[in-house]
Design a protein around this motif. Structure first.
Motif, mmCIF file in Angstrom:
data_model
loop_
_atom_site.group_PDB
_atom_site.id
_atom_site.type_symbol
_atom_site.label_atom_id
_atom_site.label_comp_id
_atom_site.label_asym_id
_atom_site.label_seq_id
_atom_site.Cartn_x
_atom_site.Cartn_y
_atom_site.Cartn_z
ATOM 1 N N ASN A 178 0.870 -1.176 0.000
ATOM 2 C CA ASN A 178 0.000 0.000 0.000
ATOM 3 C C ASN A 178 0.898 1.214 0.000
ATOM 4 O O ASN A 178 2.116 1.085 -0.151
ATOM 5 C CB ASN A 178 -0.997 -0.024 1.168
ATOM 6 C CG ASN A 178 -0.312 -0.001 2.509
ATOM 7 O OD1 ASN A 178 0.836 0.428 2.637
ATOM 8 N ND2 ASN A 178 -1.010 -0.451 3.540
ATOM 9 N N GLY A 236 -11.854 3.741 -4.908
ATOM 10 C CA GLY A 236 -10.642 3.582 -4.101
ATOM 11 C C GLY A 236 -9.440 3.042 -4.847
ATOM 12 O O GLY A 236 -8.602 2.347 -4.269
ATOM 13 N N GLN A 252 -4.820 5.089 -2.091
ATOM 14 C CA GLN A 252 -5.844 4.273 -1.437
ATOM 15 C C GLN A 252 -5.696 2.773 -1.693
ATOM 16 O O GLN A 252 -6.109 1.965 -0.888
ATOM 17 C CB GLN A 252 -7.237 4.688 -1.959
ATOM 18 C CG GLN A 252 -7.638 6.093 -1.605
ATOM 19 C CD GLN A 252 -8.909 6.488 -2.358
ATOM 20 O OE1 GLN A 252 -8.936 6.500 -3.579
ATOM 21 N NE2 GLN A 252 -9.950 6.801 -1.623
ATOM 22 N N LYS A 258 -11.755 0.659 -2.077
ATOM 23 C CA LYS A 258 -12.549 0.935 -0.871
ATOM 24 C C LYS A 258 -13.480 -0.235 -0.576
ATOM 25 O O LYS A 258 -13.678 -1.111 -1.417
ATOM 26 C CB LYS A 258 -13.414 2.170 -1.110
ATOM 27 C CG LYS A 258 -12.653 3.474 -1.212
ATOM 28 C CD LYS A 258 -13.616 4.617 -1.508
ATOM 29 C CE LYS A 258 -12.867 5.945 -1.638
ATOM 30 N NZ LYS A 258 -13.727 6.992 -2.218
#
Length: 194
Positions: free
Chosen positions: A55, A112, A117, A137
């Protein structure tokens, strides 16, 4: 009484035809909705020997060697149970449907998939990438995540919260050595005396 039998037969025939028509209608509806929002299983036949979870803030690397999992370049012993759960999650992914086919920036942001993100999970086997999963997301209910496969444009809805599964830190996946192993056998001996 002959007329009664004929009447019953006629009613039975109507009931049957109605039932058939009803079932056919249900079937047609399912075909239409089925083709529009298919539940799909994306199953990897091969077991990955490397998993890389990235990430914006960190990268977690997991390596499988000689029947055991290791964490990070330092090759710390991994918690096999926790890592196998991740392996299973990347190998068997079920999606509930396609939510978007648009590569537009506004869509990527909505689900997302902007760099800050996205959670990217790569599964490799013998140095070859066998699956790249991008996790965006979560849906409004938080029970499922928006995902993309490899470099495909479709945004899919997974059947579970994959984000929470893969939002892991390297230290969480390393074997914890603190547990005192010696206390357990004693406790068992005491109960067997009574």
């Amino acid at each position: 009484g002959n007329k009664m039998n004929l009447k019953n037969a006629k009613i039975r025939k109507i009931v049957l035809l109605t039932a058939i028509a009803f079932l056919a209608a249900i079937y047609a509806v399912q075909l239409v909705t089925g083709s529009r929002s298919p539940v799909k299983n994306f199953i990897l036949r091969e077991k990955p020997d490397t998993i890389i979870i990235e990430n914006s803030s960190q990268t977690v690397k997991l390596f499988y060697e000689g029947g055991l999992w290791y964490v990070g370049e330092e090759k710390n012993s991994g918690d096999d149970q926790k890592i196998e759960a991740l392996v299973d999650a990347i190998k068997n992914i079920k999606t509930l449907g396609t939510v978007s086919r648009s590569p537009a920036a506004s869509e990527l942001d909505r689900y997302g998939f902007t760099d800050s993100q996205t959670l990217t999970v790569k599964a490799e086997k013998s140095g070859k990438t066998i699956r790249t999963l991008k996790i965006g997301k979560n849906s409004e209910t938080n029970l499922s995540s928006y995902i993309k496969f490899d470099e495909k444009p479709e945004t899919l809805l997974a059947d579970r919260n994959l984000r929470s599964i893969f939002e892991v830190k390297a230290e969480d996946l390393e074997q914890q050595i603190e547990q005192p192993q010696s206390e357990q056998p004693q406790a068992e001996e005491q109960t067997s005396e009574n």
